[in-house]
Structure formats: structure tokens, C-alpha cells
Enzyme design. Structure first.
Site, PDB file in Angstrom:
ATOM      1  N   ASP A  74       0.896  -1.019   0.120  1.00 14.26           N
ATOM      2  CA  ASP A  74       0.039   0.081   0.077  1.00 14.26           C
ATOM      3  C   ASP A  74       0.718   1.303   0.001  1.00 14.26           C
ATOM      4  OD1 ASP A  74       0.574  -0.346   2.966  1.00 14.26           O
ATOM      5  OD2 ASP A  74      -0.934   1.305   2.853  1.00 14.26           O
ATOM      6  N   ASP A  77       5.901   0.418   2.916  1.00 16.39           N
ATOM      7  CA  ASP A  77       6.160  -0.807   3.731  1.00 16.39           C
ATOM      8  C   ASP A  77       5.600  -2.054   2.862  1.00 16.39           C
ATOM      9  OD1 ASP A  77       3.461  -0.443   3.810  1.00 16.39           O
ATOM     10  OD2 ASP A  77       3.371  -0.470   5.945  1.00 16.39           O
ATOM     11  N   TYR A 226      -4.768   1.026   9.817  1.00 26.05           N
ATOM     12  CA  TYR A 226      -6.035   1.318   8.876  1.00 26.05           C
ATOM     13  C   TYR A 226      -7.424   1.249   9.622  1.00 26.05           C
ATOM     14  CZ  TYR A 226      -3.213   2.416   4.784  1.00 26.05           C
ATOM     15  OH  TYR A 226      -2.180   2.892   4.027  1.00 26.05           O
ATOM     16  N   GLU A 472       6.207   9.839   2.555  1.00 28.45           N
ATOM     17  CA  GLU A 472       5.627   8.589   2.511  1.00 28.45           C
ATOM     18  C   GLU A 472       4.516   8.784   1.307  1.00 28.45           C
ATOM     19  OE1 GLU A 472       4.421   5.997   5.413  1.00 28.45           O
ATOM     20  OE2 GLU A 472       4.634   4.350   4.166  1.00 28.45           O
TER      21      GLU A 472
END
Ligand SMILES: *[C@@H]1O[C@H](CO)[C@@H](O)[C@H](O)[C@H]1NC(C)=O
Ligand SMILES: *[C@@H]1O[C@H](CO)[C@@H](O)[C@H](O)[C@H]1NC(C)=O
Ligand SMILES: *[C@@H]1O[C@H](CO)[C@@H](O)[C@H](O)[C@H]1NC(C)=O
Ligand SMILES: *[C@@H]1O[C@H](CO)[C@@H](O)[C@H](O)[C@H]1NC(C)=O
Length: 505
Positions: A74, A77, A226, A472
Site C-alpha cells: 500500500d 512498507d 487503517y 511517504e
């Protein structure tokens, strides 16, 4: 009005705006689609263009006796998180549903379809029975202890599922939305595949609706990463509306009408659209449904959806009397410190689609502060996109790879390390921190097309791998930009890509 005439009008309107330099949106679009190749998990095909990536996670699902090879990492990572992955595919599909012709005009349609199919192929595997959905592989805690290329991963690849006993309505419904939206995308070019996607979408929606429960309670390891703040009712409405668009089956329309109020669809006015909180997006989808041939009561509910969608759009345009979305001094929409550009990018797709809707239906938007035409919404979309591409106080493109200046230290394990092709020497869990994360030097691999978290409330940005709130990138950041860039590419043909001296003014 003939199309070329309205094109001229739009170009003139856009040219008269501040920040009116044109970027090469077509080039940005091509780059944005490359990003999805860099995020691929599983066995890479020969057509793979991002050569610094290689096969990875080929045993995913083995322990659980299910084939979970494939899908997308996603962010920076190596976890496969089901909810944001599905949302990414819904946004990519939405981009193609609205702007497939424009994407095709830029020569990128095949790439966009591949990016979607890489996700939907995985969801087919992850949904082996009507009431079972594998919703995650790997976990954030153990993954984040290591800094390893996906090709070297030694972390846990445990897979997590939702089922009747452990329901997960958010992830089931979002995956249903993704499959339904993608079924529209493939309906002409791959009708069999499209029908297969629809079958999965129908079952997943039925599963998510009948076995209601929060997915982060069934999969506690996702909570830190999440969690679902808005619950699952927004996902259920979102999925029903996508299923309705895909099938024209009134069962799904009636679901959205009947549950509009109790699920918050017609009552929540929220100035944010994101992987978690989908009200603004689903309200806009409902608002754009044709009203002809419906009952008075149905149209009343659709109008309530529309008023909430318009609240969101007016809030982005700073045209509400009370609640508006904050802006930085440089003009960027600002929701929160952490990965702010996701909210901008996701919102821009809603605004772009709604602007076109107003245009084709010859309507305008009535905000507290005045009446807004479709072209004003589109100019605003352009200004935000231009900010992203470099027309900002830092003079930096937050879409990686767009010259002349972009983040060089994206917080991303694979991009920060020597390409696997060049060195197959195994990089251990902790070793990666010393060898790659801690270095000052730029990443050896450019994560082309990644949209990073972006600047703070004062337009400041620090290009450091440790600054993950800003450096990120996530797949759902770029996904919605695909449609927006395709639209801007059609209306504002590029003038020059290289000269961005205006960006420092
Ligand atoms: C509409 O969808 C419902 C729920 O999936 C299904 O039971 C019904 O048969 C569908 N109707 C048509 C006409 O396909
Ligand atoms: C914002 O504007 C919308 C569109 O006119 C309107 O429906 C809504 O009531 C306004 N809300 C606030 C809080 O200002
Ligand atoms: C918004 O504020 C302006 C200025 O105070 C006022 O004239 C207008 O009536 C307000 N609109 C709404 C819908 O409240
Ligand atoms: C960009 O434009 C400015 C002003 O028009 C000009 O001075 C400069 O030389 C140009 N730079 C490039 C790289 O073309």
C-alpha cells in the site's frame, strides 16, 4: 455548443487564472501509472517496466492454504492492506469510468486497465467463498521493525480474513465497490471478466450487508494502521451505488434510498473524502444519478444527497459560510498533517467529475457565498493540481519524477535500496536500517508517479526518509489523480514542462 468551441472557452478561462502556467499533464499521467508497477507484489510479468522491482511474497497464503500471491503493497512498507487496496482500485476504476476516453487519448488506457486488473485479479483469489474475504497479508507491527526490500522479506506473512463469525463490512463493501466499478471498466473489452467481477461484487456486498461488523474488530492488527473511524455504513452505501451504476438493478438503488438517512448518507456533511470516510464521494455519486422516471420521494432523497455533496464541494472552494477546508498560504487544501495530499487528490476527482456533471446537465452550484459554474470548479482543480506539480512556494513537484525538482528521499523500502537486479545479496531486517534508511543520499531508485504526503500547513516540506508524514506515498494518493490528470490533459494541452520559474513567485 460544438466540442471544439467549448474547449476554446475552457482554455481561455484557464489561461486567465493566476498560476496559469501549464504543466505536461499527459506526462504526469504516464508517470502516475508507472507507480502502480512499483507497488506490485507477487510474480512480475515480462511487461514490467519498473525494472528495479522483482518477484516478491511468492508464498503469501501458503500457510492458510489459499493463493494470495499478487496485489499491491500500500505504501512504503510491504504489508498488503485490503481496505486501502480496494479503495485504490475503486478510485482507479472511477477515473477510467469518467475519463476513459481522455486516458485513451493520452495513450495510457492499456496501462490504466493493467493497474486495475492487477488489483481485481488479486481480489478474485482473496474471495474464494461467498462469505470469506482475505483482507490482509503481513502486519504493520512486525513489518515496520524491519527495513527490507520486498524481494528480501523475512517478516511474518500471516494472512487475515473476515467471514461470518468475524465480519468486516468495511472491507467487504469496499472490495464490492472496487469489483463493481472495475466491471464497468471491462464491460466492453473483457465482457466475461467483467461479469466475473460483478459476481464477486454482488456476493461481497451481500456478505458485508448481511454479516455486519467492523473489520478492525475482526482483524485487530489493522487497528494501528487503517482503523475505521467512520464505521461501515458509508462503505455499504458506496458499494450499493457502484453496484447500481454497474447493473442498473433497482435493488441497489432502493438500498441507497431506503438507508440514506439511517446510514448518514443524506445527513452527514463532512469536509473530507478519504479511504476511511467516503460520504462526500458517495453523496456525489448519488447526486449525479439521473432523476428522470423516479418517484417524488426518491428524488427528494437524491436531492438530500446532492445538498451534502455540494456542501463538500463548496467547502473545498471556500464558499461556505461556516465550514470550509483550511488552506495553506500557498493555496493548498489542508486537512491534516499526516499524508495531507491524499485528501487533496481524492477530493479533486470528486470535484472534476461533479464539474462535468454540472456542465452536461447545464446546472450550476449554489454555495452560501454565491453561484459557482462548472468551469470555476475545474479551474480550482487545475490550480490544486498545478500546486502538486510544482506551482508552490517550495517549487517542488510532489508527484515523484516530474522535473525539475521532486522528493529524492521517499520513505519507501524498495526505492531506498539497491535494486535486486543489481545486487541479490540478502539485506537483513535490521541491516536495511543501517545500509539504506539512515543514509543521507537520495534513494537509488526513483519511485516515479508516487504522490507523497506533501507539505505542512505553511507549505513547507522536508525531503527526508524519516519524515514519513510528508515523504511517504500511498497507492490511493495517486489513484484518483489518474482521472484528474487525464481531464486536464485534454482541456489544457501542454505549453512547456521545463520552465517552472513561475512557481517561486
Ligand atoms: C437485482 O439484484 C438482486 C440482489 O442481488 C437480485 O436478487 C435480483 O435478481 C437482481 N434483479 C435482476 C433483474 O437482475
Ligand atoms: C455550505 O454550502 C452548501 C451548498 O450551498 C449548503 O448546502 C450548506 O448548507 C452550506 N453549509 C454550511 C455549513 O455553510
Ligand atoms: C452567508 O453570509 C453572507 C454574508 O454574511 C449572507 O449575506 C448570506 O445570507 C449567508 N448565506 C447563507 C446561506 O447563510
Ligand atoms: C524560464 O522563463 C524565464 C522567464 O521567462 C527565463 O528567464 C528563463 O530563462 C527560462 N528558463 C528556462 C530553463 O527555459
Amino acid at each position: 455548443m460544438p466540442a471544439y468551441k467549448s474547449l476554446v472557452v475552457v482554455v481561455l478561462i484557464l489561461a486567465s487564472l493566476p498560476y496559469s502556467e501549464s504543466f505536461d499533464y499527459g506526462d504526469a499521467l504516464s508517470k502516475s501509472l508507472l507507480y502502480f508497477e512499483a507497488q506490485r507484489s507477487g510474480r512480475l510479468p515480462h511487461s514490467q517496466r519498473v525494472k528495479w522491482r522483482d518477484d516478491s511474497a511468492l508464498l503469501d497464503g501458503l500457510e492458510e492454504e489459499v493463493d494470495l500471491v499478487g496485489g499491491y503493497y500500500d505504501a512504503g512498507d510491504n504489508v498488503k492492506f485490503g481496505l486501502p487496496m480496494a479503495y485504490t482500485i475503486t478510485l482507479l476504476s472511477w477515473s477510467v469510468v469518467e475519463y476513459g476516453d481522455e486516458i485513451g487519448g493520452a495513450g495510457e488506457l492499456d496501462m490504466a486497465l493493467e493497474a486495475i486488473k492487477w488489483g481485481t485479479d488479486y481480489f478474485i483469489k482473496a474471495h474464494p467463498q461467498p462469505h470469506v474475504l482475505w483482507a490482509q497479508v503481513g502486519d504493520g507491527d512486525t513489518d515496520h521493525l524491519c527495513w527490507q526490500r520486498p524481494e528480501d522479506m523475512t517478516t511474518s506473512r500471516r494472512a487475515y480474513k473476515v467471514d461470518e463469525e468475524n465480519p468486516g463490512s468495511e472491507v467487504a463493501a469496499e472490495t464490492a465497490a472496487a469489483m463493481a466499478a472495475a466491471s464497468i471498466v471491462f464491460s466492453v473489452t473483457k465482457p466475461h471478466y467483467s461479469r466475473l467481477l460483478l459476481e464477486h461484487a454482488t456476493q461481497l456486498f451481500e456478505f458485508g450487508d448481511k454479516f455486519r461488523g467492523r473489520y478492525d474488530e475482526s482483524i485487530p492488527v489493522v487497528k494501528e494502521y487503517y482503523p475505521s473511524a467512520s464505521g461501515y455504513k458509508d462503505e455499504l452505501l458506496w458499494a450499493a451505488l457502484w453496484l447500481y451504476r454497474a447493473t442498473h438493478n433497482l435493488t441497489y438503488f432502493n438500498y441507497a434510498i431506503q438507508n440514506g438517512e439511517s446510514f448518514g448518507g443524506t445527513t452527514w456533511a463532512i469536509a473530507e473524502f478519504s479511504w476511511d470516510i467516503k460520504y462526500a464521494g458517495l453523496q456525489a455519486i448519488a447526486a449525479m444519478l439521473p432523476m428522470g422516471g423516479r418517484s417524488e420521494e426518491e428524488n427528494k432523497v437524491l436531492k438530500q444527497y446532492r445538498s451534502k455533496a455540494e456542501f463538500y464541494i463548496c467547502a473545498c472552494l471556500n464558499m461556505n459560510n461556516s465550514t470550509n477546508v483550511k488552506r495553506s498560504p500557498g493555496g493548498l487544501l489542508y486537512t491534516r498533517r499526516w499524508n495531507n495530499l491524499q485528501y487533496v487528490s481524492n477530493g479533486l476527482l470528486v470535484l472534476t467529475a461533479y464539474s462535468d456533471h454540472l456542465r452536461w446537465t447545464k446546472q450550476s452550484l449554489e454555495c452560501d457565498a454565491g453561484v459557482v459554474g462548472w468551469h470555476e470548479i475545474l479551474s480550482f482543480v487545475k490550480s490544486q493540481t498545478d500546486y502538486i506539480l510544482g506551482a508552490n512556494p517550495m517549487g517542488v513537484s510532489y508527484l515523484v519524477g516530474v522535473e525539475p525538482s521532486y522528493p529524492k528521499r521517499v520513505h519507501h523500502r524498495g526505492a531506498s535500496a539497491v535494486p535486486f537486479r543489481d545486487s541479490k545479496v540478502f539485506v537483513g531486517c535490521m541491516q536495511g536500517y543501517h545500509s539504506w534508511l539512515l543514509r543521507q543520499a537520495p534513494n537509488p531508485n526513483v519511485l516515479v508517479g508516487a504522490l507523497v504526503g506533501g507539505p505542512d500547513l505553511n507549505d513547507r516540506f522536508r525531503d527526508s526518509r524519516f519524515n514519513f508524514a510528508q515523504t511517504e506515498a500511498c497507492t490511493y494518493n495517486t489513484a484518483s489523480l489518474v482521472g484528474v490528470l487525464a481531464k486536464l490533459n485534454i482541456i489544457a494541452p501542454t505549453v512547456s514542462t521545463s520552465n517552472q520559474s513561475l512557481s517561486n513567485k
